[in-house]
Write an enzyme that holds these catalytic residues in place. Structure first.
Site, PDB file in Angstrom:
ATOM      1  CB  ALA A   1      -0.919   0.002   1.215  1.00 32.39           C
TER       2      ALA A   1
ATOM      3  CG  LEU B   1       1.082  -0.828  -9.367  1.00 35.75           C
ATOM      4  CD1 LEU B   1       1.362  -0.368 -10.789  1.00 35.75           C
ATOM      5  CD2 LEU B   1       0.930  -2.344  -9.349  1.00 35.75           C
TER       6      LEU B   1
ATOM      7  CE  LYS C   1       4.466   7.478  -5.673  1.00 40.23           C
ATOM      8  NZ  LYS C   1       5.825   7.795  -5.267  1.00 40.23           N
TER       9      LYS C   1
ATOM     10  CB  VAL D   1       4.477 -10.163   3.373  1.00 42.12           C
ATOM     11  CG1 VAL D   1       3.614  -9.033   2.901  1.00 42.12           C
ATOM     12  CG2 VAL D   1       5.911 -10.016   2.885  1.00 42.12           C
TER      13      VAL D   1
ATOM     14  CG  ASP E   1      -1.131  -8.305 -19.738  1.00 40.53           C
ATOM     15  OD1 ASP E   1      -1.242  -7.169 -20.255  1.00 40.53           O
ATOM     16  OD2 ASP E   1      -0.258  -9.113 -20.091  1.00 40.53           O
ATOM     17  CG  HIS E   2      -0.777  -2.266 -17.701  1.00 43.60           C
ATOM     18  ND1 HIS E   2       0.467  -2.820 -17.611  1.00 43.60           N
ATOM     19  CD2 HIS E   2      -0.648  -1.189 -18.500  1.00 43.60           C
ATOM     20  CE1 HIS E   2       1.311  -2.102 -18.340  1.00 43.60           C
ATOM     21  NE2 HIS E   2       0.656  -1.100 -18.903  1.00 43.60           N
TER      22      HIS E   2
ATOM     23  CG  ASP F   1       9.278  -5.105 -18.819  1.00 42.11           C
ATOM     24  OD1 ASP F   1       8.726  -5.242 -17.714  1.00 42.11           O
ATOM     25  OD2 ASP F   1       9.339  -4.006 -19.411  1.00 42.11           O
TER      26      ASP F   1
ATOM     27  CG  HIS G   1       2.267  -6.025 -21.390  1.00 43.78           C
ATOM     28  ND1 HIS G   1       1.378  -6.321 -20.387  1.00 43.78           N
ATOM     29  CD2 HIS G   1       3.291  -5.371 -20.787  1.00 43.78           C
ATOM     30  CE1 HIS G   1       1.835  -5.843 -19.238  1.00 43.78           C
ATOM     31  NE2 HIS G   1       2.999  -5.281 -19.452  1.00 43.78           N
TER      32      HIS G   1
ATOM     33  CE  LYS H   1      11.571  -0.616 -20.403  1.00 41.57           C
ATOM     34  NZ  LYS H   1      10.259   0.014 -20.173  1.00 41.57           N
TER      35      LYS H   1
ATOM     36  CE  LYS I   1       3.743   4.716 -23.548  1.00 38.74           C
ATOM     37  NZ  LYS I   1       4.050   3.364 -23.124  1.00 38.74           N
TER      38      LYS I   1
HETATM   39  N1  LIG Z   1       5.447   0.308 -10.356  1.00 35.65           N
HETATM   40  C1  LIG Z   1       4.944  -0.046 -11.520  1.00 35.65           C
HETATM   41  O1  LIG Z   1       4.696   0.768 -12.424  1.00 35.65           O
HETATM   42  C2  LIG Z   1       4.627  -1.477 -11.806  1.00 35.65           C
HETATM   43  C3  LIG Z   1       4.783  -2.439 -10.844  1.00 35.65           C
HETATM   44  N2  LIG Z   1       4.418  -3.740 -11.110  1.00 35.65           N
HETATM   45  C4  LIG Z   1       4.534  -4.769 -10.089  1.00 35.65           C
HETATM   46  O2  LIG Z   1       3.814  -4.352  -8.947  1.00 35.65           O
HETATM   47  C5  LIG Z   1       4.418  -4.819  -7.770  1.00 35.65           C
HETATM   48  C6  LIG Z   1       4.728  -3.654  -6.836  1.00 35.65           C
HETATM   49  O3  LIG Z   1       5.597  -2.763  -7.489  1.00 35.65           O
HETATM   50  P1  LIG Z   1       5.972  -1.330  -6.896  1.00 35.65           P
HETATM   51  O4  LIG Z   1       4.807  -0.689  -6.257  1.00 35.65           O
HETATM   52  O5  LIG Z   1       6.668  -0.629  -7.989  1.00 35.65           O
HETATM   53  O6  LIG Z   1       7.028  -1.709  -5.758  1.00 35.65           O
HETATM   54  P2  LIG Z   1       7.619  -0.766  -4.602  1.00 35.65           P
HETATM   55  O7  LIG Z   1       9.010  -1.259  -4.362  1.00 35.65           O
HETATM   56  O8  LIG Z   1       7.411   0.660  -4.858  1.00 35.65           O
HETATM   57  O9  LIG Z   1       6.722  -1.146  -3.343  1.00 35.65           O
HETATM   58  C7  LIG Z   1       6.856  -2.357  -2.683  1.00 35.65           C
HETATM   59  C8  LIG Z   1       5.836  -2.448  -1.587  1.00 35.65           C
HETATM   60  O10 LIG Z   1       6.039  -3.697  -0.953  1.00 35.65           O
HETATM   61  C9  LIG Z   1       5.966  -3.490   0.452  1.00 35.65           C
HETATM   62  N3  LIG Z   1       6.800  -4.461   1.155  1.00 35.65           N
HETATM   63  C10 LIG Z   1       8.078  -4.802   0.882  1.00 35.65           C
HETATM   64  N4  LIG Z   1       8.495  -5.723   1.760  1.00 35.65           N
HETATM   65  C11 LIG Z   1       7.460  -5.976   2.604  1.00 35.65           C
HETATM   66  C12 LIG Z   1       7.271  -6.825   3.705  1.00 35.65           C
HETATM   67  N5  LIG Z   1       8.230  -7.646   4.151  1.00 35.65           N
HETATM   68  N6  LIG Z   1       6.071  -6.813   4.311  1.00 35.65           N
HETATM   69  C13 LIG Z   1       5.077  -5.990   3.892  1.00 35.65           C
HETATM   70  N7  LIG Z   1       5.194  -5.176   2.836  1.00 35.65           N
HETATM   71  C14 LIG Z   1       6.367  -5.162   2.204  1.00 35.65           C
HETATM   72  C15 LIG Z   1       6.485  -2.093   0.657  1.00 35.65           C
HETATM   73  O11 LIG Z   1       5.917  -1.602   1.848  1.00 35.65           O
HETATM   74  P3  LIG Z   1       6.749  -1.072   3.116  1.00 35.65           P
HETATM   75  O12 LIG Z   1       8.107  -0.713   2.631  1.00 35.65           O
HETATM   76  O13 LIG Z   1       5.921   0.080   3.565  1.00 35.65           O
HETATM   77  O14 LIG Z   1       6.736  -2.213   4.032  1.00 35.65           O
HETATM   78  C16 LIG Z   1       5.924  -1.363  -0.543  1.00 35.65           C
HETATM   79  O15 LIG Z   1       4.622  -0.891  -0.277  1.00 35.65           O
HETATM   80  C17 LIG Z   1       5.639  -5.597  -8.232  1.00 35.65           C
HETATM   81  O16 LIG Z   1       5.284  -6.949  -8.394  1.00 35.65           O
HETATM   82  C18 LIG Z   1       5.963  -4.993  -9.589  1.00 35.65           C
HETATM   83  O17 LIG Z   1       6.648  -5.915 -10.423  1.00 35.65           O
HETATM   84  C19 LIG Z   1       3.868  -4.084 -12.305  1.00 35.65           C
HETATM   85  C20 LIG Z   1       3.683  -3.181 -13.304  1.00 35.65           C
HETATM   86  C21 LIG Z   1       4.084  -1.799 -13.155  1.00 35.65           C
HETATM   87  O1  LIG Z   2       4.393  -3.591 -17.802  1.00 32.13           O
HETATM   88  C1  LIG Z   2       5.098  -2.732 -18.283  1.00 32.13           C
HETATM   89  O2  LIG Z   2       4.544  -1.816 -19.096  1.00 32.13           O
HETATM   90  C2  LIG Z   2       5.173  -0.567 -19.304  1.00 32.13           C
HETATM   91  C3  LIG Z   2       4.529   0.037 -20.553  1.00 32.13           C
HETATM   92  O3  LIG Z   2       3.170   0.216 -20.311  1.00 32.13           O
HETATM   93  P1  LIG Z   2       2.336   1.331 -21.065  1.00 32.13           P
HETATM   94  O4  LIG Z   2       0.967   1.182 -20.541  1.00 32.13           O
HETATM   95  O5  LIG Z   2       2.996   2.642 -20.728  1.00 32.13           O
HETATM   96  O6  LIG Z   2       2.466   1.043 -22.521  1.00 32.13           O
HETATM   97  C4  LIG Z   2       6.670  -0.689 -19.478  1.00 32.13           C
HETATM   98  O7  LIG Z   2       7.255   0.595 -19.478  1.00 32.13           O
HETATM   99  C5  LIG Z   2       7.239  -1.475 -18.338  1.00 32.13           C
HETATM  100  O8  LIG Z   2       8.617  -1.684 -18.557  1.00 32.13           O
HETATM  101  C6  LIG Z   2       6.561  -2.801 -18.189  1.00 32.13           C
HETATM  102  O9  LIG Z   2       6.968  -3.422 -16.977  1.00 32.13           O
END
Ligand SMILES: NC(=O)C1=CN([C@@H]2O[C@H](COP(=O)(O)OP(=O)(O)OC[C@H]3O[C@@H](n4cnc5c(N)ncnc54)[C@H](OP(=O)(O)O)[C@@H]3O)[C@@H](O)[C@H]2O)C=CC1
Ligand SMILES: O=C1O[C@H](COP(=O)(O)O)[C@@H](O)[C@H](O)[C@H]1O
Length: 484
Positions: A11, A15, A17, A88, A179-180, A237, A242, A342, A347
């Site tokens: 949370a 992602l 946020k 977790v 899968d977004h 990726d 996708h 990339k 884009k």
């Molecule tokens: N960011 C993106 O655009 C995208 C992300 N994803 C996938 O989404 C998922 C999340 O990515 P993202 O948000 O970028 O990752 P972040 O690294 O930004 O966030 C990770 C989160 O995991 C939590 N966390 C880590 N360790 C623990 C723990 N031991 N217990 C509880 N919570 C934990 C952290 O919370 P805290 O530190 O507060 O404990 C934090 O909220 C991943 O699987 C990523 O591959 C997929 C597509 C796009």
């Molecule tokens: O899942 C992913 O998608 C993005 C591209 O997504 P888009 O909606 O902006 O086209 C990519 O940048 C990223 O590397 C990949 O993990």
């Protein structure tokens, strides 16, 4: 819609946020959340509900498409959100979470419908799923659902292992694999385009279509994700998930009824008909590339191997183009070309259907310009459909290509996460990746992963700001085509 407790692991992450809170907020504004809805965000930090709500407010002010007129609604929305400290890896923490959820369900006299959204690193997926089961969080008198973010494994074997673990705690129809790209409105529109337009339905086969081109081109580089991306590359990726999902959605034979099961089974048929590649054949059908230094929109950028966190010697792929064949009655003989990279010059994501062009031979000696008919499906950044036709120029009598264009740009189009979370809340899994699709995708990609790892094919450098390495053009040229 039935009441729901929405537990968000991760949370405090990126992602959540950027995508998840804005999506939930937009659903709230559109009255698309259940009447009784509670969001419980979990993470390791010691946050009060107030701290958590302030974070969400900040995320909405930065990332929601609706904020300007809706500030007072933000205050109402954040009241739906609570925070619960949970590591977790600690089984006891899940029991505390269960107490909080049960208390709320009791107070509000609501059904024990629970959604668990895992927006955390993939190495935690199986641990969280089994802790949810062990702690009793998944023993409910309502529904339980698991939403997970990719990556679903790193290769065929690890994805099968992960799936085995998840299925100990959740049934397949309770797992919503995001899968977004499947949430993008134009991708969701593909079935309707075909289904509601007999003209397209009649032409959607190898008698009329010469080739299909699917491109997802990005201008961004690796950004701050080298730790993940340098081990994944464009093949894991983007292509395995996708791009193959776009391929399935484009090539599936439209079922007579548009139900989740029918669409799934048609998508699976596409994957089952995908001609497998042997490792030794990869070199003839796949081009891999890596971006070098160059210019993006007028500014100089560094090459991939100078990016922070990337070794100078990295042979990771930031570009992949491939030719694939679908060996079934509809598509036999029609090449599908897939390309993603990339640091390209623009884009966009689009699907181009190039129709056969009998006029080419007819007008060959007539100095006429009979271009092929093209159907272009623009997936992003602007959703739209255009058709390239030929028309006679009244001034000189020559044939010229004209474009009939529909674009939904400017309209208030929902975000992918909004559509997907809404579907998951109502239990509609049509636009989520079924395990069989994921497994078949990994199976198809596996020889390519091995060929890359064993360095069987060259890694072509391409300048940032280009459309990838030249061999990607050759891939089509040898078949008499070009990228549109
Ligand atoms: N960011 C993106 O655009 C995208 C992300 N994803 C996938 O989404 C998922 C999340 O990515 P993202 O948000 O970028 O990752 P972040 O690294 O930004 O966030 C990770 C989160 O995991 C939590 N966390 C880590 N360790 C623990 C723990 N031991 N217990 C509880 N919570 C934990 C952290 O919370 P805290 O530190 O507060 O404990 C934090 O909220 C991943 O699987 C990523 O591959 C997929 C597509 C796009
Ligand atoms: O899942 C992913 O998608 C993005 C591209 O997504 P888009 O909606 O902006 O086209 C990519 O940048 C990223 O590397 C990949 O993990």
């Amino acid at each position: 819609m039935d009441s729901m407790t929405f537990v968000l692991f991760g949370a405090t992450g990126d992602l959540a946020k950027r995508k998840i809170y804005p999506a939930l907020f937009n659903l709230y504004l559109d009255n698309k959340l259940p009447d009784s809805f509670l969001i419980i965000g979990v993470g390791r930090g010691e946050l009060s509900d107030d701290d958590f709500q302030i974070r969400i407010k900040e995320s909405l002010l930065t990332f929601s498409r609706h904020v300007v007129d809706e500030k007072h609604h933000i205050e109402e929305f954040i009241k739906l959100c609570r925070y619960n400290r949970l590591d977790v890896t600690n089984g006891e923490d899940y029991k505390n979470l269960l107490d909080v959820i049960q208390q709320n369900e009791k107070d509000r006299e609501i059904k024990e419908n629970r959604m668990f959204y895992l927006s955390v690193a993939p190495e935690f997926f199986d641990m969280i799923a089994s802790n949810i089961k062990e702690s009793g969080l998944s023993s409910t008198n309502g529904c339980k659902r698991l939403m997970i973010e990719k990556p679903f494994g790193h290769d065929l074997k690890s994805s099968q292992h992960l799936n085995e673990k998840l299925s100990n705690a959740f049934e397949e129809d309770e797992i919503y694999r995001i899968d977004h790209y499947l949430g993008k409105p134009m991708v969701q529109n593909l079935e309707a385009l075909g289904f509601a337009n007999p003209i397209l339905q009649a032409l959607w086969n190898n008698q009329h279509i010469a080739n299909v081109q699917i491109t997802a081109s990005e201008t961004v580089g690796v950004e701050a994700r080298a730790g993940y991306y340098d081990k994944a590359g464009a093949i894991r990726d983007m292509v395995q998930n996708h791009m193959l999902q776009l391929l399935m959605m484009t090539a599936m034979h439209l079922p007579t009824q548009i139900s989740t099961t029918d669409i799934r089974s048609e998508k699976i048929k596409v994957m089952e008909s995908l001609r497998p590649l042997k490792k030794e054949e990869v070199v003839d059908h796949v081009v891999r590339g890596q971006y070098g230094p160059g210019e993006i929109q007028g500014s100089g950028v560094i090459g991939y191997n100078k990016e922070p966190g990337v070794a100078t010697s990295s042979k990771n792929d930031t570009f992949v183009a491939t030719r694939v064949w679908i060996d079934n009655d509809f598509w036999q003989g029609v090449p599908f070309y897939i390309r993603t990279g990339k640091r390209m010059n623009e884009k966009f994501t689009k699907i181009v259907i190039e129709f056969k062009n009998p006029l080419k031979d007819l007008y060959r000696n007539d100095n006429q310009n009979a271009a092929p008919n093209l159907l272009v499906i623009n997936v992003s950044p602007y959703e739209g459909v255009s058709m390239q036709l030929n028309s006679k120029n009244p001034q000189n009598g020559n044939l010229e290509p004209i474009v009939v264009d529909f674009s939904s740009s400017g309209k208030d189009v929902p975000e992918a996460y909004e559509l997907l979370i809404f579907d998951a809340l109502r239990g509609d899994s049509t636009f989520f990746a079924h395990w069989k699709e994921v497994e078949l995708s990994w199976q198809w990609v596996q020889p390519i992963l091995e060929a890359f790892e064993e360095d069987i094919l060259p890694l072509h450098l391409y300048p940032s700001g280009s459309m990838g390495p030249d061999p990607s053009n050759q891939l089509l040229k040898v078949d008499g085509f070009k990228w549109w």
